[in-house]
Design an enzyme around this catalytic site. Structure first.
Site, PDB file in Angstrom:
ATOM      1  N   CYS A   1      -6.349  -8.530  -0.784  1.00 60.45           N
ATOM      2  CA  CYS A   1      -6.541  -7.599   0.329  1.00 60.45           C
ATOM      3  C   CYS A   1      -7.984  -7.097   0.472  1.00 60.45           C
ATOM      4  O   CYS A   1      -8.533  -7.056   1.578  1.00 60.45           O
ATOM      5  CB  CYS A   1      -5.584  -6.420   0.198  1.00 60.45           C
ATOM      6  SG  CYS A   1      -5.391  -5.826  -1.484  1.00 60.45           S
TER       7      CYS A   1
ATOM      8  N   HIS B   1      -7.644   0.397   2.312  1.00 62.84           N
ATOM      9  CA  HIS B   1      -8.708   0.286   1.310  1.00 62.84           C
ATOM     10  C   HIS B   1     -10.062   0.554   1.982  1.00 62.84           C
ATOM     11  O   HIS B   1     -10.288   0.132   3.132  1.00 62.84           O
ATOM     12  CB  HIS B   1      -8.763  -1.123   0.725  1.00 62.84           C
ATOM     13  CG  HIS B   1      -7.568  -1.523  -0.082  1.00 62.84           C
ATOM     14  ND1 HIS B   1      -6.613  -0.637  -0.539  1.00 62.84           N
ATOM     15  CD2 HIS B   1      -7.193  -2.746  -0.552  1.00 62.84           C
ATOM     16  CE1 HIS B   1      -5.702  -1.307  -1.249  1.00 62.84           C
ATOM     17  NE2 HIS B   1      -6.025  -2.569  -1.260  1.00 62.84           N
TER      18      HIS B   1
HETATM   19  N1  NAP Z   1       0.430  -4.332  -1.370  1.00 65.40           N
HETATM   20  C1  NAP Z   1      -0.653  -4.967  -0.953  1.00 65.40           C
HETATM   21  O1  NAP Z   1      -1.592  -4.417  -0.356  1.00 65.40           O
HETATM   22  C2  NAP Z   1      -0.778  -6.414  -1.195  1.00 65.40           C
HETATM   23  C3  NAP Z   1      -1.800  -7.068  -0.559  1.00 65.40           C
HETATM   24  C4  NAP Z   1      -1.930  -8.420  -0.741  1.00 65.40           C
HETATM   25  C5  NAP Z   1      -1.053  -9.079  -1.543  1.00 65.40           C
HETATM   26  N2  NAP Z   1      -0.043  -8.424  -2.177  1.00 65.40           N
HETATM   27  C6  NAP Z   1       0.852  -9.211  -3.022  1.00 65.40           C
HETATM   28  O2  NAP Z   1       2.127  -9.297  -2.393  1.00 65.40           O
HETATM   29  C7  NAP Z   1       3.142  -9.308  -3.390  1.00 65.40           C
HETATM   30  C8  NAP Z   1       4.151  -8.203  -3.143  1.00 65.40           C
HETATM   31  O3  NAP Z   1       3.487  -6.947  -3.117  1.00 65.40           O
HETATM   32  P1  NAP Z   1       4.249  -5.607  -2.652  1.00 65.40           P
HETATM   33  O4  NAP Z   1       3.193  -4.577  -2.649  1.00 65.40           O
HETATM   34  O5  NAP Z   1       5.069  -5.820  -1.431  1.00 65.40           O
HETATM   35  O6  NAP Z   1       5.257  -5.384  -3.919  1.00 65.40           O
HETATM   36  P2  NAP Z   1       6.653  -4.643  -3.954  1.00 65.40           P
HETATM   37  O7  NAP Z   1       6.706  -3.548  -2.971  1.00 65.40           O
HETATM   38  O8  NAP Z   1       6.879  -4.339  -5.393  1.00 65.40           O
HETATM   39  O9  NAP Z   1       7.723  -5.780  -3.501  1.00 65.40           O
HETATM   40  C9  NAP Z   1       8.004  -6.933  -4.261  1.00 65.40           C
HETATM   41  C10 NAP Z   1       9.007  -7.810  -3.501  1.00 65.40           C
HETATM   42  O10 NAP Z   1       9.213  -9.030  -4.231  1.00 65.40           O
HETATM   43  C11 NAP Z   1      10.620  -9.220  -4.443  1.00 65.40           C
HETATM   44  N3  NAP Z   1      10.846  -9.976  -5.667  1.00 65.40           N
HETATM   45  C12 NAP Z   1      10.522  -9.627  -6.933  1.00 65.40           C
HETATM   46  N4  NAP Z   1      10.925 -10.586  -7.804  1.00 65.40           N
HETATM   47  C13 NAP Z   1      11.528 -11.554  -7.059  1.00 65.40           C
HETATM   48  C14 NAP Z   1      12.152 -12.795  -7.365  1.00 65.40           C
HETATM   49  N5  NAP Z   1      12.255 -13.239  -8.623  1.00 65.40           N
HETATM   50  N6  NAP Z   1      12.671 -13.524  -6.348  1.00 65.40           N
HETATM   51  C15 NAP Z   1      12.587 -13.091  -5.062  1.00 65.40           C
HETATM   52  N7  NAP Z   1      12.012 -11.920  -4.707  1.00 65.40           N
HETATM   53  C16 NAP Z   1      11.481 -11.158  -5.691  1.00 65.40           C
HETATM   54  C17 NAP Z   1      11.157  -7.817  -4.517  1.00 65.40           C
HETATM   55  O11 NAP Z   1      12.546  -7.829  -4.334  1.00 65.40           O
HETATM   56  P3  NAP Z   1      13.475  -6.615  -4.919  1.00 65.40           P
HETATM   57  O12 NAP Z   1      13.377  -5.482  -3.953  1.00 65.40           O
HETATM   58  O13 NAP Z   1      14.821  -7.251  -4.941  1.00 65.40           O
HETATM   59  O14 NAP Z   1      12.935  -6.294  -6.284  1.00 65.40           O
HETATM   60  C18 NAP Z   1      10.393  -7.176  -3.353  1.00 65.40           C
HETATM   61  O15 NAP Z   1      10.972  -7.580  -2.134  1.00 65.40           O
HETATM   62  C19 NAP Z   1       2.409  -9.244  -4.724  1.00 65.40           C
HETATM   63  O16 NAP Z   1       2.200 -10.556  -5.186  1.00 65.40           O
HETATM   64  C20 NAP Z   1       1.112  -8.607  -4.368  1.00 65.40           C
HETATM   65  O17 NAP Z   1       0.082  -8.947  -5.277  1.00 65.40           O
HETATM   66  C21 NAP Z   1       0.115  -7.104  -2.012  1.00 65.40           C
END
Ligand code: NAP
Length: 335
Positions: free
Chosen positions: A126, A234
């Site tokens: 990001c 950010h």
């Molecule tokens: N937040 C940001 O600004 C941002 C920016 C760029 C990239 N990212 C990346 O995007 C990803 C998610 O970030 P987030 O902030 O959305 O995290 P989050 O709110 O913790 O959400 C994680 C998601 O992944 C699912 N998940 C976890 N383990 C899984 C599995 N084994 N199979 C299928 N689904 C699974 C979770 O499902 P449950 O609800 O069932 O646990 C939830 O839907 C990460 O890799 C992060 O590095 C985030």
């Protein structure tokens, strides 16, 4: 388009559903996917409820495109299975970004590298996305030699657990911790894990991903990434040294015309970018544009963007839009 959203219950996944809807992406069928604990839960898309399914069920439904935001290990395991089934994966995790066989794409900068053979496409970090959107037009004009960036990153960048930690701390409630220390009323110079050279992985992502997206290994980048108790986006203090000299007015003009950039730079009227203003917007906001008076050809700027939108969901959906517009989805020879 049959669209799977893997991680549909998370912060980025929820935002992806919202962005797909807002931009009227041609979704004919939506397949929300999450971990086993969420299977059967419902998510809302265009006013309708959709049941969350497992990754195995999603693959069986043969989506055209899968937007992944379910963490690095899920992507490493699952993205190749989707790709083998002919699905184009756009992955938000860091799992594939530096893989030399995978494209790392910010549409305003390098969408033209995409081909129909790209079955796993990486969405950058990001903080890197918002920085390169502003750097690219300046690099084209003045050639960047070196970038020194310090970030001020929102807790939404760490996911649902981190947002809960901030609000629990604010209310004095005990709960699960996303960070090793209190985040409310604090600043943590630590994002992702520390590496052997003393930098964090987040810092190394900014350093390495910038070169890959800009397609120029000669650009030197050094970064300090910092978490702050903020929600909307950010912020980055960026010092840019160019090979060639510039005029400040021309810099403002180039940035004003650059795709995805909004210049907010009127200090006489106290106008500069802030996360509260960037929140829920898709643009990258640039302000505090001024000369670094300590050395030649060097600029200081302040760059702010909503990390869940341009830093994640919007960038991924823009990649999908580009693939659709260029007819690059569903065309590849299957591996
Ligand atoms: N937040 C940001 O600004 C941002 C920016 C760029 C990239 N990212 C990346 O995007 C990803 C998610 O970030 P987030 O902030 O959305 O995290 P989050 O709110 O913790 O959400 C994680 C998601 O992944 C699912 N998940 C976890 N383990 C899984 C599995 N084994 N199979 C299928 N689904 C699974 C979770 O499902 P449950 O609800 O069932 O646990 C939830 O839907 C990460 O890799 C992060 O590095 C985030």
């Amino acid at each position: 388009m049959k669209v799977a959203v893997v991680g549909a219950t998370g912060l980025v996944g929820t935002k992806m559903l919202q962005v797909l809807e807002e931009r009227n992406f041609p979704v004919t069928e939506l397949i929300p996917v999450a971990s086993a604990k969420s299977v059967g839960k419902e998510v809302t898309y265009k006013g309708k409820q959709y049941k969350v399914v497992s990754v195995e069920d999603a693959i069986k439904q043969k989506p055209d495109v899968a937007l992944f935001s379910a963490g690095g290990s899920t992507s490493l395991e699952q993205a190749p299975l989707f790709a083998e089934a002919g699905v184009t994966v756009i992955d938000n995790s860091s799992a594939w970004r530096m893989d030399p066989t995978k494209k790392l794409v910010v549409p305003e900068v390098n969408a033209d590298v995409l081909t129909a053979d790209d079955k796993i496409i990486a969405n950058p970090n990001c903080s890197t996305i918002q920085m390169v959107v502003a750097l690219k037009p300046l690099h084209d004009q003045y050639k960047i030699k070196r970038v020194v960036v310090s970030t001020y990153q929102s807790v939404t960048g760490t996911g649902v657990k981190a947002v809960d930690q901030l609000f629990n701390e604010r209310k004095g409630i005990e709960g699960p911790k996303a960070y090793p220390y209190q985040i409310d009323l604090n600043v943590l110079p630590h994002i992702d894990v520390f590496t052997e050279n003393g930098y964090t992985k987040e810092e190394m992502k900014m350093i390495l991903e910038t070169k890959k997206i800009m397609g120029d290994n000669s650009i030197r980048v050094t970064a300090t990434t910092v978490r702050i108790p903020v929600m909307g986006g950010h912020s980055e203090s960026v010092n840019i040294e160019f090979e060639n000299d510039f005029e400040l007015n021309e810099v403002r003009d180039i940035l004003t015309k650059a795709p995805g950039v909004v210049v907010v730079d009127d200090v006489a009227n106290l106008k500069y970018p802030m996360p509260l203003d960037a929140h829920e917007k898709d643009d990258v906001f640039v302000g505090r544009i001024r000369r670094d008076e300590t050395q030649p050809n060097t600029l200081n700027a302040w760059i702010v963007s909503d990390n869940l939108r341009k830093g994640a969901a919007t960038n991924a959906v823009q990649i999908a839009e580009y693939l659709v517009a260029k007819n690059l989805i569903g065309q590849a020879v299957e591996a």
